[in-house]
Design a protein around this motif. Structure first.
Motif, short mmCIF file in Angstrom:
data_model
loop_
_atom_site.label_atom_id
_atom_site.label_comp_id
_atom_site.label_asym_id
_atom_site.label_seq_id
_atom_site.Cartn_x
_atom_site.Cartn_y
_atom_site.Cartn_z
N ALA A 43 0.44 -1.17 -0.06
CA ALA A 43 -0.59 0.05 -0.22
C ALA A 43 1.08 1.35 -0.19
O ALA A 43 0.85 2.61 -1.23
CB ALA A 43 -0.79 -0.05 0.89
N LEU A 44 2.09 1.56 0.76
CA LEU A 44 2.89 2.03 0.96
C LEU A 44 3.59 2.56 -0.15
O LEU A 44 4.31 3.59 -0.78
CB LEU A 44 4.02 2.84 2.16
CG LEU A 44 2.94 2.12 3.50
CD1 LEU A 44 4.33 2.39 4.38
CD2 LEU A 44 1.97 3.54 3.58
N SER A 45 3.73 1.21 -0.72
CA SER A 45 4.59 1.64 -1.77
C SER A 45 4.04 2.03 -4.02
O SER A 45 4.73 2.49 -4.78
CB SER A 45 5.54 0.32 -2.02
OG SER A 45 4.68 -0.55 -3.12
N LYS A 46 2.32 1.62 -3.11
CA LYS A 46 1.62 1.75 -4.71
C LYS A 46 1.89 2.92 -5.27
O LYS A 46 1.91 4.03 -3.97
CB LYS A 46 0.66 1.22 -4.66
CG LYS A 46 0.18 -0.13 -4.73
CD LYS A 46 -1.03 -0.94 -5.58
CE LYS A 46 -1.09 -2.43 -5.62
NZ LYS A 46 -2.10 -2.80 -5.19
N ALA A 47 0.91 3.43 -6.21
CA ALA A 47 1.11 4.77 -6.26
C ALA A 47 0.33 5.66 -5.30
O ALA A 47 -0.52 5.41 -4.77
CB ALA A 47 0.28 5.21 -7.55
N THR A 48 0.73 6.56 -4.63
CA THR A 48 0.41 7.29 -3.54
C THR A 48 -0.44 8.74 -3.93
O THR A 48 -0.67 9.04 -4.62
CB THR A 48 1.45 7.70 -2.91
OG1 THR A 48 2.50 8.64 -3.14
CG2 THR A 48 1.85 6.47 -2.03
N VAL A 49 -1.57 8.44 -2.94
CA VAL A 49 -2.23 9.81 -3.41
C VAL A 49 -1.56 10.92 -1.91
O VAL A 49 -1.22 10.70 -1.14
CB VAL A 49 -3.86 9.50 -2.26
CG1 VAL A 49 -4.49 10.25 -2.05
CG2 VAL A 49 -4.62 8.36 -3.56
N ILE A 50 -1.83 11.98 -2.47
CA ILE A 50 -1.48 13.15 -1.51
C ILE A 50 -1.90 13.82 -0.42
O ILE A 50 -2.90 14.52 -1.47
CB ILE A 50 -0.10 14.19 -2.49
CG1 ILE A 50 1.19 13.28 -2.96
CG2 ILE A 50 0.01 15.60 -1.54
CD1 ILE A 50 1.25 13.93 -4.01
#
Lengths: 69, 302, 69, 69, 69, 69, 69
Positions: free
Chosen positions: G53-60
């Motif tokens: 979850a952390l490494s995935k495309a992150t939402v800012i």
């Protein structure tokens, strides 16, 4: 948009998007269900891969229709 | 620097130790006891003038004592325990700095006291020395030849002496020639940074080496931001409501509903206008491909 | 722009964009069809990948009617 | 989007957007028409000034990231 | 996201967002409801003006590269 | 990142970021605490207004139109 | 967000995310722990691969609500 949220909910819950499923959710939310709209929704979503559709980066209209149904 | 003025005597393992040495060891032990923090710093290259200046400007914050290495070693050994880890950092010419500041502040102050200094001929340069191209303060004369002889690409241009190209005249580890050192000084290039060079700082059982003592505010802020992002993203990912995520979560649900309605062309009242515009956009997109043909109605021609 | 909508419609319905197909749709919409224009359109769309073109439509409606609904 | 294209086509051809009009166009395009979707669309378009809605379509660059499918 | 969809649905349907309302909707969608999650959501939504949040939702957190921060 | 998470946690909990506070949290998480790292972090955070830093650091250029803000 | 920091910390420390583990960390940070929220978090994280979850495309985050509790 209630109908669409109901569809999303059914889909995320792992269920199949059928008229009955949508109606059950809408009824539980005390929505006055219109059969036509449910049918139309189910039919419109038939050929759609929902997860794929959601992954599309859609820009939200500026004035979000807060009051809109 | 009275310590260096006292009668010198070879350090031998002898049962008889001169009183002054015992006194000095006792003083080191006492000061280590008295202050929260002490550091071992390198003295080489620092002038007594600069040392005096540092003492003057840090008065009240830190105490600097120059001491013989073997006496420092003796004092640390006597104290025993964790402090003996500092023995590894005794070498060359050493001073002890005592302070009640924390190790990071102490390091910061000592670094801030460093000043640029000329490099001496015959010494090994610890760094690359590069001369930038550009004007010099000199008028044409024998200086041009002297610069060239020292390996500096000097020339006369427009009646002034200039450096023609940027050049690294000495690489780290190379010995600086007397001629070059002299010319660097005349060009007012002071490649060295001289001051009390921290080897290690001790506090409460912990030994800090210089690289641990550099505080990088930007990097710290970046890490904080990363930590916040991690938490925010994880909470969003698992739809966990917090003060920070509840509104974005609602917005995300809204966006997903909107996207699905648009992608599915579902004529929900809230998005019917967007659907019309999307159809119109599709039309314009195709029409734009037909711009130079007879296929377009008048209303689609610009 | 009726002609282009007709073409889009035929294409989305999975049909081939022919003069007859376009004409049929336009007739159904009561458009007074001009043969030359239909010809020109069909000819111009030959070799165009409509789906590809639509997917590149990188513009999205901005001002959504807030009052909608 | 076929239904929406059909509605716009009817509108641009000067016709009134009725279920029959839309169905006629969709049929001509060989779309397998779902009555409820036509109904839902016509219902959603009631009271909407289409020209007005389209004139607000000041399209802007989407500026969506590469992620966009 | 099921819990959030349910809350939004209840809200859009004009209902009050209570634990019971959300649970009813989730149950109808065959979600295996975790009471604490419902509680946490309802609690987090207290004092939040959803319509206001949606009207400000013009810039939704987009998928952005992990490089951030 | 454990040390940073610990600091953020202590801060968010309204506590002061001290060596003891960070160590207590790390110990509770069964982290093998390195005193020097704790000291370095606390020292680095001394001159930083965390709320301020976060509010500035997290406003990252969005892949979204001018509406941002 | 304290609860999430605690979960991250436990996870990064190599521990399993259990109610007890999270509570221990929160207690150490002097957070007045609400069981419901701990349970809700543990439940929400079930089945989630945190590293992924952390490494995935992150939402800012839009803007860190500095003042937010």
């Amino acid at each position: 948009m209630e109908y669409v949220y109901a569809a999303l909910l059914v889909h995320k819950a792992g269920g199949e998007i059928t008229e009955d499923a949508i109606k059950a959710v809408l009824n539980a939310a005390n929505v006055d269900v219109e059969d036509t709209r449910v049918k139309a929704l189910v039919s419109a979503l038939e050929g759609i891969d929902i997860d794929d559709a959601l992954s599309k980066a859609t820009v939200i209209p500026q004035a979000a229709p807060a009051a809109a149904g | 620097m009275t310590e260096s003025d006292v009668a010198r005597g070879g350090v031998r393992h002898t049962t008889h130790i001169p009183q002054w040495k015992l006194d000095e060891v006792a003083e080191i032990k006492r000061l280590i006891e008295e202050y929260n923090v002490f550091g071992l710093v390198a003295l080489r290259g620092i002038s007594s003038g600069q040392l005096q200046k540092i003492r003057r400007e840090t008065r009240g914050k830190l105490v600097i004592k120059v001491a013989r290495n073997n006496l420092i070693r003796r004092a640390l050994t006597d104290i025993g325990g964790e402090v003996t880890k500092m023995i590894d950092y005794i070498e060359d010419q050493t001073a002890i700095v005592y302070s009640n500041l924390n190790p990071f502040k102490l390091y910061d102050i000592l670094e801030s006291m460093k000043v640029p200094a000329p490099i001496k001929g015959g010494t090994v340069s610890p760094i690359d020395i590069t001369i930038e191209k550009g004007p010099t303060p000199f008028n044409p004369g024998p200086i041009v030849g002297e610069l060239q002889k020292a390996g500096i690409p000097a020339a006369i241009e427009g009646g002034k002496v200039v450096i023609k190209t940027t050049k690294t005249v000495v690489h780290a580890g190379e010995t600086v020639s007397k001629e070059l050192a002299s010319m660097l000084t005349r060009l007012e290039i002071y490649p060295l940074t001289v001051g009390l060079d921290v080897r290690a700082i001790y506090e409460d059982g912990m030994v800090f080496e210089p690289e641990m003592l550099v505080i990088d505010v930007a990097a710290t802020v970046a890490k904080l931001a990363q930590g916040y992002h991690d938490a925010f993203n994880l909470a969003m990912h698992c739809a966990y409501p917090t003060d920070e995520t509840i509104i974005p979560l609602i917005q995300k649900a809204f966006k997903e509903g909107y996207t699905l309605a648009l992608e599915g062309a579902i004529p929900a009242p809230a998005i019917i206008g967007d659907l019309l515009q999307r159809a119109h956009r599709d039309l314009i997109q195709i029409a734009s491909l037909l711009a130079d043909t007879d296929a377009l109605d008048e209303d689609l021609k610009a």
